[in-house]
Design a protein around this motif. Structure first.
Motif, PDB file in Angstrom:
ATOM      1  N   MET A   1       0.840  -1.177   0.000  1.00 53.85           N
ATOM      2  CA  MET A   1       0.000   0.000   0.000  1.00 53.85           C
ATOM      3  C   MET A   1       0.884   1.238   0.000  1.00 53.85           C
ATOM      4  O   MET A   1       2.008   1.213   0.441  1.00 53.85           O
ATOM      5  CB  MET A   1      -0.898   0.013   1.228  1.00 53.85           C
ATOM      6  CG  MET A   1      -1.914  -1.106   1.274  1.00 53.85           C
ATOM      7  SD  MET A   1      -3.095  -1.099  -0.070  1.00 53.85           S
ATOM      8  CE  MET A   1      -4.115   0.271   0.356  1.00 53.85           C
ATOM      9  N   GLY A   2       0.311   2.313  -0.444  1.00 51.10           N
ATOM     10  CA  GLY A   2       1.008   3.583  -0.459  1.00 51.10           C
ATOM     11  C   GLY A   2       0.111   4.658  -1.028  1.00 51.10           C
ATOM     12  O   GLY A   2      -1.040   4.404  -1.385  1.00 51.10           O
ATOM     13  N   HIS A   3       0.660   5.816  -1.112  1.00 52.42           N
ATOM     14  CA  HIS A   3      -0.026   6.963  -1.704  1.00 52.42           C
ATOM     15  C   HIS A   3       1.002   7.648  -2.593  1.00 52.42           C
ATOM     16  O   HIS A   3       1.517   8.718  -2.278  1.00 52.42           O
ATOM     17  CB  HIS A   3      -0.550   7.912  -0.621  1.00 52.42           C
ATOM     18  CG  HIS A   3      -1.482   7.255   0.329  1.00 52.42           C
ATOM     19  ND1 HIS A   3      -2.786   6.992   0.007  1.00 52.42           N
ATOM     20  CD2 HIS A   3      -1.296   6.775   1.573  1.00 52.42           C
ATOM     21  CE1 HIS A   3      -3.379   6.392   1.020  1.00 52.42           C
ATOM     22  NE2 HIS A   3      -2.492   6.242   1.985  1.00 52.42           N
ATOM     23  N   ARG A   4       1.314   7.031  -3.709  1.00 54.76           N
ATOM     24  CA  ARG A   4       2.427   7.415  -4.571  1.00 54.76           C
ATOM     25  C   ARG A   4       2.146   8.699  -5.343  1.00 54.76           C
ATOM     26  O   ARG A   4       1.028   8.926  -5.783  1.00 54.76           O
ATOM     27  CB  ARG A   4       2.723   6.284  -5.546  1.00 54.76           C
ATOM     28  CG  ARG A   4       3.143   5.008  -4.862  1.00 54.76           C
ATOM     29  CD  ARG A   4       3.071   3.831  -5.829  1.00 54.76           C
ATOM     30  NE  ARG A   4       3.198   2.572  -5.141  1.00 54.76           N
ATOM     31  CZ  ARG A   4       2.174   1.907  -4.601  1.00 54.76           C
ATOM     32  NH1 ARG A   4       0.951   2.373  -4.705  1.00 54.76           N
ATOM     33  NH2 ARG A   4       2.369   0.773  -3.973  1.00 54.76           N
ATOM     34  N   HIS A  21       6.435   7.843  -1.969  1.00 55.85           N
ATOM     35  CA  HIS A  21       5.588   6.660  -1.825  1.00 55.85           C
ATOM     36  C   HIS A  21       4.374   6.943  -0.935  1.00 55.85           C
ATOM     37  O   HIS A  21       3.404   6.210  -0.973  1.00 55.85           O
ATOM     38  CB  HIS A  21       6.408   5.508  -1.226  1.00 55.85           C
ATOM     39  CG  HIS A  21       5.729   4.184  -1.302  1.00 55.85           C
ATOM     40  ND1 HIS A  21       5.729   3.422  -2.450  1.00 55.85           N
ATOM     41  CD2 HIS A  21       5.022   3.482  -0.386  1.00 55.85           C
ATOM     42  CE1 HIS A  21       5.051   2.314  -2.238  1.00 55.85           C
ATOM     43  NE2 HIS A  21       4.611   2.321  -0.985  1.00 55.85           N
ATOM     44  N   TRP A  22       4.428   8.046  -0.143  1.00 54.05           N
ATOM     45  CA  TRP A  22       3.420   8.242   0.891  1.00 54.05           C
ATOM     46  C   TRP A  22       2.657   9.556   0.856  1.00 54.05           C
ATOM     47  O   TRP A  22       1.795   9.772   1.694  1.00 54.05           O
ATOM     48  CB  TRP A  22       4.071   8.106   2.271  1.00 54.05           C
ATOM     49  CG  TRP A  22       4.681   6.773   2.457  1.00 54.05           C
ATOM     50  CD1 TRP A  22       6.031   6.489   2.479  1.00 54.05           C
ATOM     51  CD2 TRP A  22       4.016   5.524   2.594  1.00 54.05           C
ATOM     52  NE1 TRP A  22       6.218   5.145   2.627  1.00 54.05           N
ATOM     53  CE2 TRP A  22       4.990   4.526   2.703  1.00 54.05           C
ATOM     54  CE3 TRP A  22       2.677   5.162   2.632  1.00 54.05           C
ATOM     55  CZ2 TRP A  22       4.678   3.186   2.853  1.00 54.05           C
ATOM     56  CZ3 TRP A  22       2.376   3.821   2.786  1.00 54.05           C
ATOM     57  CH2 TRP A  22       3.363   2.857   2.895  1.00 54.05           C
ATOM     58  N   CYS A  23       2.925  10.495  -0.025  1.00 52.80           N
ATOM     59  CA  CYS A  23       2.366  11.846   0.143  1.00 52.80           C
ATOM     60  C   CYS A  23       1.163  12.198  -0.728  1.00 52.80           C
ATOM     61  O   CYS A  23       0.628  13.298  -0.592  1.00 52.80           O
ATOM     62  CB  CYS A  23       3.457  12.893  -0.041  1.00 52.80           C
ATOM     63  SG  CYS A  23       3.818  13.289  -1.754  1.00 52.80           S
ATOM     64  N   ALA A  24       0.709  11.320  -1.598  1.00 55.83           N
ATOM     65  CA  ALA A  24      -0.378  11.709  -2.511  1.00 55.83           C
ATOM     66  C   ALA A  24      -1.622  12.192  -1.774  1.00 55.83           C
ATOM     67  O   ALA A  24      -2.265  13.155  -2.193  1.00 55.83           O
ATOM     68  CB  ALA A  24      -0.739  10.559  -3.443  1.00 55.83           C
ATOM     69  N   ASN A  25      -1.941  11.566  -0.672  1.00 57.47           N
ATOM     70  CA  ASN A  25      -3.162  11.951   0.044  1.00 57.47           C
ATOM     71  C   ASN A  25      -2.969  13.154   0.964  1.00 57.47           C
ATOM     72  O   ASN A  25      -3.946  13.693   1.486  1.00 57.47           O
ATOM     73  CB  ASN A  25      -3.720  10.758   0.830  1.00 57.47           C
ATOM     74  CG  ASN A  25      -2.784  10.291   1.927  1.00 57.47           C
ATOM     75  OD1 ASN A  25      -1.582  10.505   1.864  1.00 57.47           O
ATOM     76  ND2 ASN A  25      -3.340   9.624   2.916  1.00 57.47           N
ATOM     77  N   GLN A  45      11.948  14.545  -0.841  1.00 54.92           N
ATOM     78  CA  GLN A  45      11.511  13.271  -1.408  1.00 54.92           C
ATOM     79  C   GLN A  45      12.661  12.668  -2.224  1.00 54.92           C
ATOM     80  O   GLN A  45      13.724  13.241  -2.352  1.00 54.92           O
ATOM     81  CB  GLN A  45      10.264  13.469  -2.262  1.00 54.92           C
ATOM     82  CG  GLN A  45       9.150  14.241  -1.588  1.00 54.92           C
ATOM     83  CD  GLN A  45       8.830  13.767  -0.178  1.00 54.92           C
ATOM     84  OE1 GLN A  45       8.645  12.588   0.066  1.00 54.92           O
ATOM     85  NE2 GLN A  45       8.762  14.710   0.757  1.00 54.92           N
ATOM     86  N   THR A  46      12.436  11.526  -2.816  1.00 53.60           N
ATOM     87  CA  THR A  46      13.447  10.817  -3.588  1.00 53.60           C
ATOM     88  C   THR A  46      13.538  11.399  -4.996  1.00 53.60           C
ATOM     89  O   THR A  46      12.558  11.377  -5.745  1.00 53.60           O
ATOM     90  CB  THR A  46      13.097   9.316  -3.676  1.00 53.60           C
ATOM     91  OG1 THR A  46      12.957   8.801  -2.354  1.00 53.60           O
ATOM     92  CG2 THR A  46      14.162   8.550  -4.427  1.00 53.60           C
ATOM     93  N   TRP A  58      -0.272   3.626 -11.284  1.00 55.06           N
ATOM     94  CA  TRP A  58       0.420   3.712  -9.998  1.00 55.06           C
ATOM     95  C   TRP A  58       0.374   5.090  -9.362  1.00 55.06           C
ATOM     96  O   TRP A  58       0.434   5.216  -8.137  1.00 55.06           O
ATOM     97  CB  TRP A  58       1.870   3.255 -10.149  1.00 55.06           C
ATOM     98  CG  TRP A  58       1.956   1.797 -10.423  1.00 55.06           C
ATOM     99  CD1 TRP A  58       2.175   1.195 -11.630  1.00 55.06           C
ATOM    100  CD2 TRP A  58       1.781   0.744  -9.485  1.00 55.06           C
ATOM    101  NE1 TRP A  58       2.150  -0.166 -11.498  1.00 55.06           N
ATOM    102  CE2 TRP A  58       1.912  -0.471 -10.180  1.00 55.06           C
ATOM    103  CE3 TRP A  58       1.519   0.702  -8.120  1.00 55.06           C
ATOM    104  CZ2 TRP A  58       1.791  -1.703  -9.549  1.00 55.06           C
ATOM    105  CZ3 TRP A  58       1.415  -0.529  -7.496  1.00 55.06           C
ATOM    106  CH2 TRP A  58       1.548  -1.709  -8.215  1.00 55.06           C
ATOM    107  N   ALA A  59       0.320   6.128 -10.148  1.00 55.82           N
ATOM    108  CA  ALA A  59       0.319   7.489  -9.587  1.00 55.82           C
ATOM    109  C   ALA A  59      -1.044   7.794  -8.974  1.00 55.82           C
ATOM    110  O   ALA A  59      -2.072   7.659  -9.619  1.00 55.82           O
ATOM    111  CB  ALA A  59       0.643   8.516 -10.663  1.00 55.82           C
TER     112      ALA A  59
END
Length: 71
Positions: A1-4, A21-25, A45-46, A58-59
């Motif tokens: 799981m993640g918020h890509r 990997h975690w900030c979309a939401n 971020q990366t 995926w996005a």
């Protein structure tokens, strides 16, 4: 799981691509405070090259900060 998310900073008619990997939401609150805060957040971020682009499967979010046009 993640918020890509894909995150982009445009500077000097070029761009830098970052991945989270975690900030979309949480993007609205992460970049709400303005350009300087948003740049710092994105740069934490990366950093990735073009092979790091997320596709539409995926996005789950993204943001573009255009420092050249102040948008």
């Amino acid at each position: 799981m993640g918020h890509r998310a894909n995150l982009i900073i445009v500077r000097n008619h070029s761009y830098e691509l970052y991945y989270s990997h975690w900030c979309a939401n949480t993007l609205p609150k992460n970049i709400f405070w303005g350009e300087q805060y948003a740049i710092k957040f994105i740069e934490m971020q990366t950093k990735v090259d073009e092979s790091g682009w997320l596709n539409d499967a995926w996005a789950e979010g993204g943001a573009i900060l255009d420092a050249d046009k102040k948008r």
